[in-house]
Design an enzyme around this catalytic site. Structure first.
Site, PDB file in Angstrom:
ATOM      1  N   ARG A  40       0.831  -1.216   0.000  1.00 39.36           N
ATOM      2  CA  ARG A  40       0.000   0.000   0.000  1.00 39.36           C
ATOM      3  C   ARG A  40       0.864   1.265   0.000  1.00 39.36           C
ATOM      4  O   ARG A  40       0.535   2.255  -0.648  1.00 39.36           O
ATOM      5  CB  ARG A  40      -0.941   0.005   1.207  1.00 39.36           C
ATOM      6  CG  ARG A  40      -2.061  -1.042   1.063  1.00 39.36           C
ATOM      7  CD  ARG A  40      -2.959  -1.076   2.275  1.00 39.36           C
ATOM      8  NE  ARG A  40      -3.637   0.176   2.528  1.00 39.36           N
ATOM      9  CZ  ARG A  40      -4.057   0.580   3.736  1.00 39.36           C
ATOM     10  NH1 ARG A  40      -3.878  -0.196   4.793  1.00 39.36           N
ATOM     11  NH2 ARG A  40      -4.682   1.729   3.883  1.00 39.36           N
TER      12      ARG A  40
ATOM     13  N   GLN B 294      -9.519  10.865   7.810  1.00 37.75           N
ATOM     14  CA  GLN B 294      -9.375   9.457   8.200  1.00 37.75           C
ATOM     15  C   GLN B 294      -8.341   8.773   7.312  1.00 37.75           C
ATOM     16  O   GLN B 294      -8.002   7.627   7.527  1.00 37.75           O
ATOM     17  CB  GLN B 294     -10.714   8.737   8.044  1.00 37.75           C
ATOM     18  CG  GLN B 294     -11.781   9.233   8.975  1.00 37.75           C
ATOM     19  CD  GLN B 294     -13.144   8.710   8.543  1.00 37.75           C
ATOM     20  OE1 GLN B 294     -13.569   7.638   8.934  1.00 37.75           O
ATOM     21  NE2 GLN B 294     -13.830   9.473   7.729  1.00 37.75           N
TER      22      GLN B 294
ATOM     23  N   VAL C 157      -4.824   7.825   5.633  1.00 38.34           N
ATOM     24  CA  VAL C 157      -3.483   7.638   6.181  1.00 38.34           C
ATOM     25  C   VAL C 157      -2.432   7.897   5.108  1.00 38.34           C
ATOM     26  O   VAL C 157      -1.255   7.638   5.300  1.00 38.34           O
ATOM     27  CB  VAL C 157      -3.337   6.210   6.761  1.00 38.34           C
ATOM     28  CG1 VAL C 157      -4.283   5.992   7.935  1.00 38.34           C
ATOM     29  CG2 VAL C 157      -3.579   5.125   5.691  1.00 38.34           C
ATOM     30  N   ASP C 158      -2.886   8.429   3.956  1.00 38.85           N
ATOM     31  CA  ASP C 158      -2.018   8.490   2.774  1.00 38.85           C
ATOM     32  C   ASP C 158      -1.190   9.764   2.630  1.00 38.85           C
ATOM     33  O   ASP C 158      -0.319   9.847   1.755  1.00 38.85           O
ATOM     34  CB  ASP C 158      -2.853   8.260   1.496  1.00 38.85           C
ATOM     35  CG  ASP C 158      -4.026   9.243   1.354  1.00 38.85           C
ATOM     36  OD1 ASP C 158      -3.905  10.396   1.792  1.00 38.85           O
ATOM     37  OD2 ASP C 158      -5.058   8.835   0.770  1.00 38.85           O
TER      38      ASP C 158
ATOM     39  N   HIS D   7      -6.513   8.688  11.869  1.00 37.09           N
ATOM     40  CA  HIS D   7      -6.112   7.271  11.914  1.00 37.09           C
ATOM     41  C   HIS D   7      -4.627   7.067  11.666  1.00 37.09           C
ATOM     42  O   HIS D   7      -4.207   5.976  11.284  1.00 37.09           O
ATOM     43  CB  HIS D   7      -6.929   6.466  10.885  1.00 37.09           C
ATOM     44  CG  HIS D   7      -8.383   6.368  11.239  1.00 37.09           C
ATOM     45  ND1 HIS D   7      -9.372   6.123  10.322  1.00 37.09           N
ATOM     46  CD2 HIS D   7      -9.016   6.489  12.438  1.00 37.09           C
ATOM     47  CE1 HIS D   7     -10.556   6.098  10.928  1.00 37.09           C
ATOM     48  NE2 HIS D   7     -10.366   6.320  12.212  1.00 37.09           N
TER      49      HIS D   7
ATOM     50  N   CYS E 154       7.056   1.430  17.461  1.00 44.08           N
ATOM     51  CA  CYS E 154       7.427   0.159  18.087  1.00 44.08           C
ATOM     52  C   CYS E 154       6.142  -0.567  18.509  1.00 44.08           C
ATOM     53  O   CYS E 154       5.287   0.023  19.172  1.00 44.08           O
ATOM     54  CB  CYS E 154       8.321   0.453  19.286  1.00 44.08           C
ATOM     55  SG  CYS E 154       8.668  -1.015  20.259  1.00 44.08           S
TER      56      CYS E 154
ATOM     57  N   CYS F 121      12.720  -2.545  16.338  1.00 39.11           N
ATOM     58  CA  CYS F 121      12.962  -1.330  17.117  1.00 39.11           C
ATOM     59  C   CYS F 121      14.421  -1.333  17.568  1.00 39.11           C
ATOM     60  O   CYS F 121      14.875  -2.315  18.178  1.00 39.11           O
ATOM     61  CB  CYS F 121      12.016  -1.308  18.331  1.00 39.11           C
ATOM     62  SG  CYS F 121      12.401  -0.007  19.507  1.00 39.11           S
TER      63      CYS F 121
ATOM     64  N   CYS G 154      14.461  -1.690  21.766  1.00 41.82           N
ATOM     65  CA  CYS G 154      14.049  -2.889  22.521  1.00 41.82           C
ATOM     66  C   CYS G 154      14.039  -4.155  21.662  1.00 41.82           C
ATOM     67  O   CYS G 154      13.822  -5.247  22.197  1.00 41.82           O
ATOM     68  CB  CYS G 154      12.682  -2.668  23.169  1.00 41.82           C
ATOM     69  SG  CYS G 154      11.338  -2.676  21.981  1.00 41.82           S
TER      70      CYS G 154
HETATM   71  P1  NAD Z   1     -14.928   3.911   3.317  1.00 47.07           P
HETATM   72  O1  NAD Z   1     -14.152   2.999   2.421  1.00 47.07           O
HETATM   73  O2  NAD Z   1     -15.742   3.343   4.426  1.00 47.07           O
HETATM   74  O3  NAD Z   1     -15.954   4.767   2.440  1.00 47.07           O
HETATM   75  C1  NAD Z   1     -15.564   5.468   1.315  1.00 47.07           C
HETATM   76  C2  NAD Z   1     -16.675   6.428   0.953  1.00 47.07           C
HETATM   77  O4  NAD Z   1     -16.208   7.207  -0.147  1.00 47.07           O
HETATM   78  C3  NAD Z   1     -17.977   5.760   0.501  1.00 47.07           C
HETATM   79  O5  NAD Z   1     -19.062   6.335   1.191  1.00 47.07           O
HETATM   80  C4  NAD Z   1     -18.043   6.085  -1.001  1.00 47.07           C
HETATM   81  O6  NAD Z   1     -19.387   6.267  -1.457  1.00 47.07           O
HETATM   82  C5  NAD Z   1     -17.261   7.370  -1.059  1.00 47.07           C
HETATM   83  N1  NAD Z   1     -16.646   7.637  -2.349  1.00 47.07           N
HETATM   84  C6  NAD Z   1     -16.175   6.747  -3.259  1.00 47.07           C
HETATM   85  N2  NAD Z   1     -15.647   7.397  -4.310  1.00 47.07           N
HETATM   86  C7  NAD Z   1     -15.770   8.726  -4.038  1.00 47.07           C
HETATM   87  C8  NAD Z   1     -15.392   9.908  -4.732  1.00 47.07           C
HETATM   88  N3  NAD Z   1     -14.777   9.852  -5.913  1.00 47.07           N
HETATM   89  N4  NAD Z   1     -15.665  11.120  -4.161  1.00 47.07           N
HETATM   90  C9  NAD Z   1     -16.289  11.186  -2.957  1.00 47.07           C
HETATM   91  N5  NAD Z   1     -16.668  10.095  -2.264  1.00 47.07           N
HETATM   92  C10 NAD Z   1     -16.410   8.888  -2.793  1.00 47.07           C
HETATM   93  O7  NAD Z   1     -13.893   4.970   3.821  1.00 47.07           O
HETATM   94  P2  NAD Z   1     -13.831   5.773   5.179  1.00 47.07           P
HETATM   95  O8  NAD Z   1     -15.185   6.328   5.481  1.00 47.07           O
HETATM   96  O9  NAD Z   1     -12.691   6.695   5.033  1.00 47.07           O
HETATM   97  O10 NAD Z   1     -13.504   4.701   6.337  1.00 47.07           O
HETATM   98  C11 NAD Z   1     -12.750   3.539   6.172  1.00 47.07           C
HETATM   99  C12 NAD Z   1     -11.372   3.473   6.805  1.00 47.07           C
HETATM  100  O11 NAD Z   1     -10.486   3.136   5.766  1.00 47.07           O
HETATM  101  C13 NAD Z   1     -10.796   4.711   7.374  1.00 47.07           C
HETATM  102  O12 NAD Z   1     -10.370   4.366   8.637  1.00 47.07           O
HETATM  103  C14 NAD Z   1      -9.537   5.048   6.559  1.00 47.07           C
HETATM  104  O13 NAD Z   1      -8.480   5.319   7.437  1.00 47.07           O
HETATM  105  C15 NAD Z   1      -9.225   3.778   5.858  1.00 47.07           C
HETATM  106  N6  NAD Z   1      -8.717   3.902   4.463  1.00 47.07           N
HETATM  107  C16 NAD Z   1      -7.891   4.930   4.116  1.00 47.07           C
HETATM  108  C17 NAD Z   1      -7.463   5.035   2.800  1.00 47.07           C
HETATM  109  C18 NAD Z   1      -6.544   6.175   2.433  1.00 47.07           C
HETATM  110  O14 NAD Z   1      -5.776   6.634   3.264  1.00 47.07           O
HETATM  111  N7  NAD Z   1      -6.614   6.657   1.198  1.00 47.07           N
HETATM  112  C19 NAD Z   1      -7.870   4.115   1.837  1.00 47.07           C
HETATM  113  C20 NAD Z   1      -8.715   3.065   2.241  1.00 47.07           C
HETATM  114  C21 NAD Z   1      -9.138   2.983   3.569  1.00 47.07           C
END
Ligand code: NAD
Length: 247
Positions: A73, A104, A106-107, A122, A130, A150, A153
Site C-alpha cells: 500500500r 481518516q 493515512v495516505d 487514523h 514500536c 525497534c 528494545c
Molecule cells: P470507506 O471505504 O468506508 O468509504 C468510502 C466512501 O467514499 C464511501 O461512502 C463512497 O461512497 C465514497 N466515495 C467513493 N468514491 C468517491 C469519490 N470519488 N468522491 C467522494 N466520495 C467517494 O472509507 P472511510 O469512510 O474513510 O472509512 C474507512 C477506513 O479506511 C478509514 O479508517 C480510513 O483510514 C481507511 N482507508 C484509508 C485510505 C486512504 O488513506 N486513502 C484508503 C482506504 C481505507
C-alpha cells in the site's frame, strides 16, 4: 440536486462560516487511484478483507503477511498524486475564516496538496512505531516485506495507523473534539460515516448547531441529517465549490 444554485448556496454557508471543520475519508483519494475499503481489494490482495489484515491480532499471528500488505500500500500511495479535490481543500482553507481539516486517510495526500495542520485521525501509513513500546520509529524506506526491529528494545515495528479495535491517540481526539465544539459548518467528504468514532463527529457538530454538508456519490447514515447533500465525486465538485466562493 447538484445545480449551480445548490453549489452557490453551499458556498454562501462557507463564506459566512466562522469555523469550518472538514472531515475526509477514503473517497477523497479514490480519484487518485487509492482504493477505498468498501471497494474490493485488488491484485495480490483480492482474497483478503481489510478487517482481517488491519488488526493487532492479525499482526501478532502473521506479521510478515500484514507488513507486506502495508509495504504494498505504501508503494501504491507513493505512485499516486493528490487530485483536484485535495488541491481544492487546500485552497478552501485560504478562503474561509478558519478551517480545521480532519482526515481518516493515512495516505498524506492532503499535505502533499498543500494543506497544513491536518489532524490525521487514523495515523499515517508511512510512519512506523514500536509494536511493544509505542514509540515513534524512523519511516521504513526499504521495500522489504519483513518488519524492521525497534533499535531500542528489538520488538517489531508496526505501521503508525489505527487498526480496527484500537483506541485513537488522545491528543487527536481532543483536537478534533475542540474543533467540533467550536465549528459552525461541518463538511463531510468521501466517508461512509460507518467507522466509529469518526462517524460521530458530524452528529456532534449537528447537536452543537453546526450546518452539515455532505459530498458523496452514495447515501450514508449522515445524509438524512445534512442540510446540504451533494451526490457527486469530490474531485469533480470541490473545485467548482471553491470557485463559487470567489464570486
Ligand atoms: P470507506 O471505504 O468506508 O468509504 C468510502 C466512501 O467514499 C464511501 O461512502 C463512497 O461512497 C465514497 N466515495 C467513493 N468514491 C468517491 C469519490 N470519488 N468522491 C467522494 N466520495 C467517494 O472509507 P472511510 O469512510 O474513510 O472509512 C474507512 C477506513 O479506511 C478509514 O479508517 C480510513 O483510514 C481507511 N482507508 C484509508 C485510505 C486512504 O488513506 N486513502 C484508503 C482506504 C481505507
Amino acid at each position: 440536486m447538484n445545480s449551480d444554485n445548490h453549489i452557490n448556496a453551499i458556498a454562501e454557508q462557507l463564506k459566512q462560516a466562522r469555523h469550518c471543520v472538514v472531515l475526509t475519508g477514503a473517497g477523497v483519494s479514490a480519484e487518485s487511484g487509492i482504493p477505498t475499503f468498501r471497494d474490493a481489494l485488488s491484485g495480490l490482495w483480492e482474497k483478503f478483507r481489510p478487517e482481517d489484515l488491519a488488526t493487532a491480532e492479525a499482526y501478532r499471528k502473521n506479521p510478515e503477511m500484514v507488513y507486506a500488505w502495508y509495504q504494498w500500500r505504501r508503494q501504491l500511495i507513493s505512485d499516486t498524486e493528490p487530485n483536484a479535490g485535495h488541491y481544492a481543500l487546500a485552497e478552501l482553507a485560504k478562503r474561509v475564516e478558519r478551517l480545521t481539516l480532519i482526515t481518516q486517510n493515512v495516505d498524506g495526500l492532503h499535505q502533499r496538496a498543500g494543506s497544513a495542520d491536518v489532524i490525521e485521525f487514523h495515523g499515517n501509513i508511512f510512519r512506523n512505531r514500536c509494536f511493544a513500546e509505542n514509540t515513534a520509529l524512523a519511516p521504513d524506506t526499504t521495500r522489504s516485506e519483513k518488519p524492521p526491529l525497534c533499535p531500542v528494545c528489538g520488538a517489531m515495528a508496526r505501521p503508525d495507523v489505527v487498526w480496527f479495535g484500537e483506541a485513537l491517540e488522545p491528543q487527536v481526539l481532543q483536537a478534533s473534539a475542540e474543533a467540533i465544539d467550536d465549528c459552525d459548518v461541518f463538511l463531510s467528504i468521501g466517508t461512509s460515516s460507518l467507522v466509529y468514532p469518526a462517524s460521530e463527529l458530524g452528529l456532534a457538530a449537528r447537536s452543537n448547531g453546526a450546518v452539515l454538508i455532505e459530498i458523496n456519490p452514495q447515501q450514508t447514515p449522515l445524509t438524512a441529517v445534512c442540510q446540504f447533500s451533494v451526490t457527486a465525486n469530490s474531485a469533480g465538485v470541490l473545485p467548482h465549490m471553491v470557485r463559487a466562493l470567489k464570486t
